[in-house]
Motif scaffolding. Structure first.
Motif, mmCIF file in Angstrom:
data_model
loop_
_atom_site.group_PDB
_atom_site.id
_atom_site.type_symbol
_atom_site.label_atom_id
_atom_site.label_comp_id
_atom_site.label_asym_id
_atom_site.label_seq_id
_atom_site.Cartn_x
_atom_site.Cartn_y
_atom_site.Cartn_z
ATOM 1 N N ALA A 452 0.620 -1.031 0.029
ATOM 2 C CA ALA A 452 0.152 0.179 -0.210
ATOM 3 C C ALA A 452 1.027 1.138 0.524
ATOM 4 O O ALA A 452 0.085 2.377 -0.457
ATOM 5 C CB ALA A 452 -0.569 -0.316 1.148
ATOM 6 N N ILE A 453 1.886 1.123 0.745
ATOM 7 C CA ILE A 453 3.074 2.014 0.791
ATOM 8 C C ILE A 453 3.750 2.195 -0.559
ATOM 9 O O ILE A 453 4.525 3.087 -0.028
ATOM 10 C CB ILE A 453 3.163 2.824 2.181
ATOM 11 N N GLY A 454 3.767 1.270 -1.139
ATOM 12 C CA GLY A 454 4.297 1.232 -2.376
ATOM 13 C C GLY A 454 6.080 0.726 -2.502
ATOM 14 O O GLY A 454 6.796 0.370 -3.621
ATOM 15 N N ARG A 455 6.324 -0.278 -1.361
ATOM 16 C CA ARG A 455 7.696 -1.497 -0.761
ATOM 17 C C ARG A 455 6.936 -2.363 -2.445
ATOM 18 O O ARG A 455 5.969 -3.034 -2.092
ATOM 19 C CB ARG A 455 7.576 -1.376 0.198
ATOM 20 N N ARG A 456 8.466 -3.422 -1.449
ATOM 21 C CA ARG A 456 8.328 -4.381 -3.305
ATOM 22 C C ARG A 456 9.007 -5.588 -2.637
ATOM 23 O O ARG A 456 9.343 -4.981 -1.666
ATOM 24 C CB ARG A 456 8.356 -4.253 -4.424
ATOM 25 N N TRP A 457 7.890 -6.515 -2.093
ATOM 26 C CA TRP A 457 8.322 -7.589 -1.100
ATOM 27 C C TRP A 457 8.355 -9.062 -2.248
ATOM 28 O O TRP A 457 7.650 -9.205 -3.087
ATOM 29 C CB TRP A 457 7.114 -8.229 -0.072
ATOM 30 N N GLN A 458 9.458 -9.811 -2.105
ATOM 31 C CA GLN A 458 10.082 -10.774 -2.931
ATOM 32 C C GLN A 458 9.034 -12.103 -1.675
ATOM 33 O O GLN A 458 8.699 -12.151 -0.712
ATOM 34 C CB GLN A 458 11.395 -11.305 -2.969
ATOM 35 N N CYS A 459 8.300 -12.700 -3.418
ATOM 36 C CA CYS A 459 7.047 -13.300 -2.411
ATOM 37 C C CYS A 459 7.019 -14.310 -3.250
ATOM 38 O O CYS A 459 7.873 -15.865 -2.875
ATOM 39 C CB CYS A 459 5.868 -13.307 -2.432
ATOM 40 N N SER A 460 6.634 -14.768 -4.687
ATOM 41 C CA SER A 460 6.268 -16.109 -5.262
ATOM 42 C C SER A 460 7.386 -16.319 -6.046
ATOM 43 O O SER A 460 8.495 -15.237 -6.882
ATOM 44 C CB SER A 460 4.781 -15.452 -5.786
ATOM 45 N N THR A 461 7.750 -17.819 -6.035
ATOM 46 C CA THR A 461 8.627 -18.085 -7.204
ATOM 47 C C THR A 461 8.161 -19.161 -7.424
ATOM 48 O O THR A 461 7.572 -20.031 -7.869
ATOM 49 C CB THR A 461 10.047 -17.820 -6.504
ATOM 50 N N ILE A 462 9.036 -18.870 -8.909
ATOM 51 C CA ILE A 462 8.254 -20.804 -9.978
ATOM 52 C C ILE A 462 10.153 -20.661 -10.484
ATOM 53 O O ILE A 462 10.430 -20.147 -11.527
ATOM 54 C CB ILE A 462 7.741 -20.411 -11.108
ATOM 55 N N GLN A 463 10.253 -22.660 -10.142
ATOM 56 C CA GLN A 463 11.381 -22.538 -10.396
ATOM 57 C C GLN A 463 11.615 -23.972 -11.904
ATOM 58 O O GLN A 463 10.700 -24.918 -11.222
ATOM 59 C CB GLN A 463 12.275 -23.040 -9.353
ATOM 60 N N VAL A 464 12.473 -24.242 -12.477
ATOM 61 C CA VAL A 464 12.726 -25.239 -12.935
ATOM 62 C C VAL A 464 13.982 -25.603 -13.006
ATOM 63 O O VAL A 464 14.315 -25.541 -12.105
ATOM 64 C CB VAL A 464 12.497 -24.944 -14.455
#
Length: 617
Positions: A452-464
């Motif tokens: 909501a205040i513009g910060r970015r958080w690493q969450c989702s990942t997809i790995q082969v």
């Protein structure tokens, strides 16, 4: 509509320039500290996402007043417009210089640089400029990292930096705070003082960041978690272990049920696997060789070594291998909310964001090579749906390709990378290619969510993954009745329940949407005379699945309302004699204010529509 955030080449250039400015600003900080506080030893001073810090071993306990003095000294150094000069050095010579100045932490850093690797240091100032008429030699007197009589300051550093201190805007940096930090994050090593700072191009950018930072502090999940009694980290049990309190546990229960139902609808099969296994399993998977420093010590059970699990992947592989599969069965999708345990140094622990025990929303897909692209697309669709339902609409997407050291065949890597690109393009998401940033076992997609205040958080990942199928000798029977290796896809959407919950708390500042709120309706009886009606209303709402509480404090209505505000209940129902007579409630919500008088059926209908749509009432 989902908008995906990406970085243009100009964005990348700006990011690199910020890193150089902030890195140099960290050196200016250290230089100023050693000028003002003789005897201070320096440790490390890296760049962070929005700023920099430097660790110091000083005889002085830094205060806010000290930070102001240091800032003034930094501005003098910046105003002097001193050159920043890179120099390659020989190991023995630089060791002698460091030893002469008793910089014990730099000796450790030097020892960690592999033999044969180029060693560099960066100077601020030079003999030439110090002899010029604009020089300020007093700036550099008594600094401890002083290799000669040149009154320059230097530090071991790999760079990069800007060309001179004058490229830092003296009105666009700030020192933020001081915190304790163990040397190298190891609680067995000395406690140092870490000074945090930030630097930007313009004063306006700095002011915007400081405003956002103030808002971030207001939203700190550790503070809100305590205020709303959602969770705790109990020192008596050891650091980095989360205790979910009743209200936090209820939110977790809601998240887990939502996650399970979403995955069942998407064709996944649920798994539950053990919390530990024979150590040999982790040797087969490669975790023992490549991940051992992040694993807890193994334990002896009947003369066999057992390891508490740091990952769920090998358990899912064993489940797949329990029987031989035909190509007709693929893809096979399995998922688990699996709790894992990883060793984190106490200095690195941070609320729910960095813990030692956490629950991953793990899933693995076993598929044919030609199924990679359509499966990845389905994962992206599911990711978008789930993140959107939790209120996250904007993402930064990165595609990481083959690193220098890798396992698997070139043609399979190429096939997998193209499949990931095809899936992203089919999804219509912009993305940035991170050349060489993939895991050694396969390419990957990483998704950062914007809060909501513009910060970015690493969450989702997809790995082969080409590694585990090989290590575990995984097979399926193809159309020619021959044995082949399946492709394995790892993926997580939340990353972990604990960290995602922390992000949710900060995103909503504890004001959870109605469907997630542990208590959806708080009833406030104005007197004991209406308490029976309040009980009747509560029972009626509970039968419809609404989570409701009655204020039983007996306090005046004004005090009840203030308490309900502090506890952030989405809906408050005031009950007086008038409401009893009309069999209704006076309804207020946190987001929309006064909704007026509603009957019980009207309230239930309004609540249910809001819950079903996961919207705001």
């Amino acid at each position: 509509m989902v908008s995906s955030v990406t970085q243009s080449p100009q964005d990348v250039k700006d990011t690199q320039e910020y890193e150089r400015i902030r890195h140099t600003c960290a050196h200016v900080l250290a230089m100023a500290v050693q000028k003002l506080y003789p005897g201070t030893k320096v440790a490390i001073g890296p760049v962070t996402e929005t700023g920099f810090y430097y660790d110091f071993d000083s005889p002085v306990n830094f205060t806010p007043e000290d930070l102001e003095k240091i800032s003034v000294q930094m501005r003098r150094i910046i105003k002097a417009n001193l050159p920043v000069i890179r120099e390659e050095v020989e190991r023995t010579e630089i060791r002698q210089e460091i030893e002469k100045n008793h910089e014990i932490y730099k000796l450790e850093i030097l020892a960690r640089i592999p033999e044969g690797e180029t060693i560099t240091r960066y100077f601020i100032g030079s003999p030439d400029i110090l002899q010029g008429e604009n020089s300020e030699p007093s700036l550099f007197a008594n600094t401890s990292l002083q290799p000669s009589e040149n009154n320059t300051w230097w530090d071991l550093c790999a760079g990069p930096h800007i060309n001179s201190t004058g490229e830092i805007n003296p009105q666009a940096f700030a020192l933020l705070n001081v915190a304790g930090a163990y040397w190298l994050g190891d609680e067995n090593k000395p406690m140092l003082q870490r000074i945090y700072g930030t630097a930007w191009h313009t004063k306006e950018e700095l002011e915007l960041y400081l405003k956002q930072r103030e808002e971030a502090l207001r939203r700190d999940h550790r503070k809100i978690g305590q205020e709303l009694n959602l969770f705790s980290i109990q020192d008596d049990a050891g650091g980095g272990l989360v205790f979910w309190h009743p209200k936090g546990s209820l939110i977790r229960h809601i998240i887990e049920n939502y996650w399970k139902n979403s995955h069942l609808e998407a064709g996944y099969q649920l798994l539950y696997t053990p919390h530990l296994a024979n150590l040999d399993l982790w040797k087969t998977s490669g975790h023992y060789d490549f991940y051992r420093e992040n694993m807890f010590e193994s334990m002896d059970i009947e003369n066999q070594a057992y390891q508490i699990k740091p990952m769920n992947c090998p358990f899912h592989v064993l489940t797949y291998k329990n029987q031989l599969h035909s190509y007709r069965e693929l893809p096979i999708r399995v998922c688990e909310l699996g709790t894992v345990y990883r060793y984190e140094r106490s200095g690195a622990l941070h609320g729910l964001m960095r813990v030692r025990g956490f629950t991953q929303d793990d899933a693995h897909i076993f598929c044919l090579p030609e199924q990679i692209a359509p499966e990845i697309l389905e994962v992206l669709n599911l990711t978008e749906k789930i993140l959107s339902d939790f209120g996250f609409k904007n993402y930064e997407v990165n595609l990481s390709t083959r690193p220098d050291k890798f396992v698997g065949k070139d043609e399979v890597w190429k096939l997998a990378t193209i499949a990931l690109q095809d899936a992203l393009q089919a999804k219509g998401w912009d993305y940035v290619i991170d050349e060489g940033g993939g895991a050694f076992y396969g390419p990957k997609i990483d998704i950062k969510i914007e809060d909501a205040i513009g910060r970015r958080w690493q969450c989702s990942t997809i790995q082969v993954d080409f590694n585990l199928p090989e290590r575990f000798d995984m097979e399926y029977v193809d159309s020619n009745s021959s044995r082949q290796r399946p492709i394995m896809i790892h993926r997580a959407i939340f990353g972990s329940l604990e960290r995602f919950f922390g992000i949710l708390i900060e995103n909503y500042a504890g004001d959870f949407p109605l469907w997630l709120a542990p208590v959806q309706v708080k009833l406030l009886p104005v007197s004991d005379d209406v308490r029976n009606y309040a009980e009747f209303v509560a029972d009626n709402l509970k039968k419809s699945g609404i989570r409701v509480e009655i204020d039983n404090t007996g306090e005046r209505l004004g005090k009840q309302i203030r308490a309900a505000e502090l506890e952030k209940f989405p809906v408050v129902g005031v009950i007086g004699k008038k409401e009893v007579e009309s069999q209704s409630l006076s309804i207020r919500t946190r987001k929309s204010g006064d909704l007026g008088i509603l009957t019980i059926p009207e309230l239930k209908q309004k609540l249910q529509l809001t819950i079903d749509s996961k919207s705001v009432i």
